[in-house]
Scaffold this motif. Structure first.
Motif, PDB file in Angstrom:
ATOM      1  N   LEU A  84       0.819  -1.206   0.000  1.00 48.79           N
ATOM      2  CA  LEU A  84       0.000   0.000   0.000  1.00 48.79           C
ATOM      3  C   LEU A  84       0.858   1.262   0.000  1.00 48.79           C
ATOM      4  O   LEU A  84       0.530   2.249  -0.659  1.00 48.79           O
ATOM      5  CB  LEU A  84      -0.949   0.003   1.201  1.00 48.79           C
ATOM      6  N   ASN A  88       1.052   4.157  -3.112  1.00 49.11           N
ATOM      7  CA  ASN A  88       0.767   5.560  -2.883  1.00 49.11           C
ATOM      8  C   ASN A  88       1.962   6.454  -3.202  1.00 49.11           C
ATOM      9  O   ASN A  88       1.984   7.617  -2.804  1.00 49.11           O
ATOM     10  CB  ASN A  88       0.342   5.772  -1.430  1.00 49.11           C
ATOM     11  N   LEU A 125      -0.378   4.961   5.126  1.00 47.59           N
ATOM     12  CA  LEU A 125      -0.693   6.372   4.903  1.00 47.59           C
ATOM     13  C   LEU A 125       0.197   7.273   5.743  1.00 47.59           C
ATOM     14  O   LEU A 125       0.628   8.331   5.297  1.00 47.59           O
ATOM     15  CB  LEU A 125      -2.152   6.658   5.238  1.00 47.59           C
ATOM     16  N   ARG A 128       3.321   7.518   3.950  1.00 49.25           N
ATOM     17  CA  ARG A 128       3.198   8.375   2.774  1.00 49.25           C
ATOM     18  C   ARG A 128       3.192   9.853   3.165  1.00 49.25           C
ATOM     19  O   ARG A 128       3.895  10.673   2.570  1.00 49.25           O
ATOM     20  CB  ARG A 128       1.901   8.061   2.027  1.00 49.25           C
ATOM     21  N   SER A 186       0.210   8.234  -8.459  1.00 51.95           N
ATOM     22  CA  SER A 186       0.923   7.213  -7.686  1.00 51.95           C
ATOM     23  C   SER A 186       0.764   5.887  -8.397  1.00 51.95           C
ATOM     24  O   SER A 186      -0.212   5.666  -9.114  1.00 51.95           O
ATOM     25  CB  SER A 186       0.333   7.114  -6.283  1.00 51.95           C
ATOM     26  N   GLU A 189      -2.653   3.834  -7.939  1.00 54.29           N
ATOM     27  CA  GLU A 189      -3.947   4.472  -7.790  1.00 54.29           C
ATOM     28  C   GLU A 189      -4.627   4.764  -9.117  1.00 54.29           C
ATOM     29  O   GLU A 189      -5.761   5.216  -9.144  1.00 54.29           O
ATOM     30  CB  GLU A 189      -3.798   5.798  -7.027  1.00 54.29           C
ATOM     31  N   GLY A 246      -6.108   9.464  -5.469  1.00 59.79           N
ATOM     32  CA  GLY A 246      -6.121   8.176  -4.791  1.00 59.79           C
ATOM     33  C   GLY A 246      -7.482   7.836  -4.213  1.00 59.79           C
ATOM     34  O   GLY A 246      -7.575   7.002  -3.322  1.00 59.79           O
ATOM     35  N   GLY A 250      -7.858   4.746  -1.924  1.00 57.99           N
ATOM     36  CA  GLY A 250      -8.029   5.088  -0.522  1.00 57.99           C
ATOM     37  C   GLY A 250      -9.320   4.524   0.042  1.00 57.99           C
ATOM     38  O   GLY A 250      -9.341   3.928   1.117  1.00 57.99           O
ATOM     39  N   MET A 254      -7.452   1.680   1.839  1.00 62.99           N
ATOM     40  CA  MET A 254      -6.812   2.341   2.972  1.00 62.99           C
ATOM     41  C   MET A 254      -7.821   2.653   4.081  1.00 62.99           C
ATOM     42  O   MET A 254      -7.540   2.441   5.246  1.00 62.99           O
ATOM     43  CB  MET A 254      -6.135   3.642   2.528  1.00 62.99           C
ATOM     44  N   GLU A 290      -4.410  16.854  -3.605  1.00 65.42           N
ATOM     45  CA  GLU A 290      -4.996  15.579  -3.222  1.00 65.42           C
ATOM     46  C   GLU A 290      -5.297  15.562  -1.732  1.00 65.42           C
ATOM     47  O   GLU A 290      -4.468  15.992  -0.928  1.00 65.42           O
ATOM     48  CB  GLU A 290      -4.036  14.439  -3.589  1.00 65.42           C
ATOM     49  N   SER A 293      -5.506  11.042   1.525  1.00 66.22           N
ATOM     50  CA  SER A 293      -4.656  10.545   2.611  1.00 66.22           C
ATOM     51  C   SER A 293      -4.918  11.308   3.896  1.00 66.22           C
ATOM     52  O   SER A 293      -5.080  10.705   4.964  1.00 66.22           O
ATOM     53  CB  SER A 293      -3.178  10.712   2.265  1.00 66.22           C
TER      54      SER A 293
END
Ligand code: SF4
Ligand code: SF4
Lengths: 317, 445
Positions: A84, A88, A125, A128, A186, A189, A246, A250, A254, A290, A293
């Motif tokens: 993951l 990302n 996350l 990231r 990414s 995504e 994402g 996400g 996520m 974005e 996240s």
């Protein structure tokens, strides 16, 4: 029959295990990963491998030498964090940054809280966002898709669909490109279709329920729909929002992380609506192109509160 | 197809003994008839050493209202009245009888004819049920006459017959329906008369299609009685779940079914009611299932009360090789037995043999917070939370989170991917919270 086992009921178990669930998530990630490998070539492969290997290794080392507990890397959760995290990241990010991100994800966000099940924030996350704050340039220069390329750090970069939205006057990509994933972004995504295949797999295998992803997507669609309807020139269409950035990754992979999301359908829907609203606010009114996240991490922080006050539907109220 | 609305699981059904005709277990030399049932007060022995008894003769008199009579299941001589380790794991009073012949009380009608017409009044029926010592045969063994006498001010609207048999392996109720369908329906009409209701629904899970068909056909000539096939889902046999499935009404927390106008009776109990009222036969025997993956001939057997389970097992093929656990009852809610030297009781619905491999629990791991236990809980509880709070002895919080609603169905432990012993801890918490509540109530009075 020398010795009989005495234990309280139930005497049988359904056979579900942590490993089965984690394996299921890994399988569900494969389509999106493959699309990433295809459009971003060698770079995507390197970033993914480095991320997965470092996550697993860090977890092993920390458990073995720092915590002195039995390593649990075979449960597959470190592999998922690695996958993951990689998904990302842009595919041209230097590998040492990936290693740093993995160290933050596993060392800080997961193990320091007590490992699997105890972490309040989604480790991947957290990794990231740590990288995004530390290396904003590397984290926001996206390679343009170029099938099966062998370039890695030297990949040609361009704008993502969302950054186009934030100001530059380049052409917005066609919906079909967004669906299959022919756009910058990414590495995991980009393809809506691949992620949706994974989503269906997770639902069929009962690894996650629909509540979180659907409530996020519906909220984003409604919210951006209102904005777009009131001023189409200033705000992009819901379709565009759903398929870019994402959001799908996400929402499906996520936000549904077990440890960091609420424990019953009602709570899940509240959590999903929260993520949807925050995402749109950041995207449309914030400084970052974005917001998924951040939105997920913010709602992670509310999860304990939601669990405390939002109870499942009781039998007979 | 109908089913209950919250939670539930679908364990492997393993109905290995389905369709096996009921066979009778031959009488051993001695029986030990328990005077105590799992719920309610033990009855008091009315025979003593040296007494001659016949089949059906009263040997234990109910002690108060929530207690049930016990009758001799054999003819012979009382050897002693003593304590005996029973399937609950406790030593409790029992009557030991040396079997001589098989002589029944003359009043009992032993002919195979079906008595369809019931000539008795409501009160007479209730008295007959009470004196026949009938208790719920589904497992809870609660005296039937108590259940059939709604508290003042409450009125039953519907009678629900529990023929769900949702526990894996068990098939005794299923087979009873196939062989005694007509008798069961007469039993239902008797119960309807007692409760003064015009409507009865027999709930059967749809993995017993033959029983659904069979009883539906007979029910055509019994007005007011219908058969409801239900989607297979555990724990549908739980009273609250069954009422929810059939009537779409949820019995409030801490209340009994009559609150929503329903009375639930197990199907085997209904058959026992038929025999008691129409044949003057007290509860002295029942059908049980002997099963397990390694059992050579899984089957359904008619067993007299008080026969040692070891004797039943001896007559039905013995203990399979590699047995690691023996369960009295079904695998979801039954008890693991320390040995087979316990007597057959009114609540014994089956013996299930589990091999060593399946009997061992896997090591439990961290809770990964997957919420699956919450999803499957049929009462809408949060098992993971209740277990945590039980571990930390947080009784007040447990009560607030409605631990007393837990029906101990085991769906949570069955499902948990981390193999956490959820129900073990919840049960512990539930009994502690229960004690606290009772203490509070007595202090108030
Ligand atoms: S045992 Fe109790 S807590 Fe567990 S699923 Fe059943 S009712 Fe819910
Ligand atoms: S099923 Fe087990 S692992 Fe999942 S939340 Fe419940 S207790 Fe935790």
């Amino acid at each position: 029959m020398d010795k009989l086992i005495i234990s309280p009921a139930p005497h049988i178990h359904g056979g579900d295990s942590i490993e089965k669930n984690m394996r299921g998530v890994i399988i569900a990630l494969i389509p999106a990963l493959l699309v990433g490998f295809y459009f971003f070539g060698l770079g995507a492969l390197i970033v993914t491998l480095v991320s997965v290997i470092s996550c697993v290794l860090f977890e092993y080392l920390i458990q073995r030498f720092l915590l002195k507990t039995e390593p649990t890397i075979t449960d597959g959760s470190a592999v998922i964090t690695g996958l993951l995290l990689a998904m990302n990241l842009p595919s041209n990010i230097p590998f040492w940054m990936v290693i740093l991100g993995a160290l933050f994800a596993i060392g800080v966000a997961k193990m320091s809280f007590g490992g699997l099940g105890n972490n309040p924030f989604n480790p991947a996350l957290a990794g990231r966002v740590f990288l995004l704050i530390s290396f904003p340039v590397a984290m926001t220069s996206w390679p343009v898709p170029s099938p099966l390329t062998t370039s890695y750090l030297d990949a040609q970069t361009g704008a993502t669909a969302l950054s186009i939205l934030q100001g530059s006057d380049l052409d917005i990509p066609a919906i079909t490109d967004l669906l299959i994933g022919k756009m910058g972004g990414s590495l995991g995504e980009i393809s809506a279709i691949a992620i949706l295949i994974g989503f269906i797999y997770l639902l069929v295998k009962k690894i996650i329920s629909w509540h979180i992803p659907i409530s996020i997507l519906v909220t984003v669609a409604l919210f951006t729909g209102i904005l777009h309807g009131s001023n189409p020139a200033a705000f992009a269409s819901p379709m565009f929002h759903l398929l870019t950035g994402g959001l799908l990754l996400g929402a499906v992979f996520m936000a549904t992380d077990y440890a960091t999301s609420p424990m019953n359908p009602r709570g899940m829907i509240i959590y999903g609506i929260g993520i949807g609203i925050i995402t749109v606010v950041i995207r449309e009114f914030g400084a970052y192109p974005e917001g998924v996240s951040f939105a997920i991490l913010i709602m992670n922080a509310f999860t304990p509160l939601i669990n405390k006050y939002v109870k499942p539907r009781r039998f007979s109220k | 197809m109908k089913t209950f609305r919250i939670g539930g699981i679908h364990p492997e059904e393993n109905k290995l003994s389905a369709g096996q005709r009921i066979k009778t277990i031959t009488l051993p030399e001695r029986v030990v008839i328990p005077l105590a049932h799992y719920s309610g007060r033990p009855s008091n022995a009315v025979v003593k050493r040296g007494d001659q008894v016949k089949v059906g003769q009263l040997i234990g008199k109910a002690d108060g209202y929530v207690s049930a009579n016990v009758h001799s299941s054999v003819s012979g001589k009382v050897a002693k009245v003593d304590v005996q380790l029973d399937a609950s794991g406790y030593k409790r009073p029992a009557v030991f009888i040396d079997v001589e012949g098989d002589e029944w009380l003359e009043t009992i009608d032993l002919t195979p004819d079906i008595e369809r017409k019931c000539h008795f009044s409501k009160e007479e029926i209730l008295t007959k049920i009470q004196s026949a010592g009938i208790v719920g045969l589904g497992g809870a063994t609660f005296p039937a006459h108590v259940k059939l006498s709604p508290p003042p001010g409450k009125k039953a609207e519907v009678l629900i017959i529990n023929a769900v048999e949702c526990e894996p392996y068990l098939t005794c109720d299923h087979q009873l329906m196939m062989e005694k369908g007509e008798e069961i329906l007469v039993g239902v009409t008797i119960l309807m008369k007692v409760l003064e209701v015009k409507k009865a629904v027999i709930g059967i899970e749809n993995n017993k299609k033959d029983a659904v068909e069979h009883l539906s056909k007979i029910a055509q000539s019994y007005p007011g009685i219908s058969v409801e096939p239900l989607k297979v889902r555990y724990p549908q046999g739980g009273e609250k779940q069954l009422i929810d499935a059939i009537l779409k009404r949820q019995v409030p927390s801490g209340k009994i079914p009559i609150e929503v106008g329903a009375v639930v009776m197990n199907v085997a109990t209904t058959f026992a009611v038929y025999e008691a009222v129409q044949k003057e036969k007290p509860l002295i025997e029942r059908v049980m299932t002997i099963s397990g993956k390694d059992v050579k001939k899984p089957g359904n057997y008619l067993v007299r009360l008080g026969v040692y389970l070891s004797e039943v097992v001896k007559q039905t093929g013995g203990v399979p090789k590699g047995t690691g656990k023996i369960i009295g009852g079904g695998p979801m809610m039954g008890r693991s037995l320390m040995n087979l030297d316990v007597p057959m009781a009114k609540g014994s619905a089956g013996i299930v043999f589990v091999n060593e491999k399946e009997a061992l629990r896997k090591k439990d791991k961290n809770c990964i917070r997957c919420a699956k236990c919450v999803t499957v809980c049929p009462m809408g509880l949060e098992p993971y939370l209740l277990m945590n709070q039980s571990e930390r002895e947080m009784w007040i919080e447990m009560e607030r989170n409605r631990v007393m609603d837990c029906i101990e169905c085991g769906s949570c432990s069955y499902t948990c991917p981390s193999n956490r012993p959820l129900l073990d801890y919840i049960r512990y918490g539930k009994s502690t919270v229960g004690l606290r509540i009772r203490k509070r109530q007595t202090e108030k009075v």
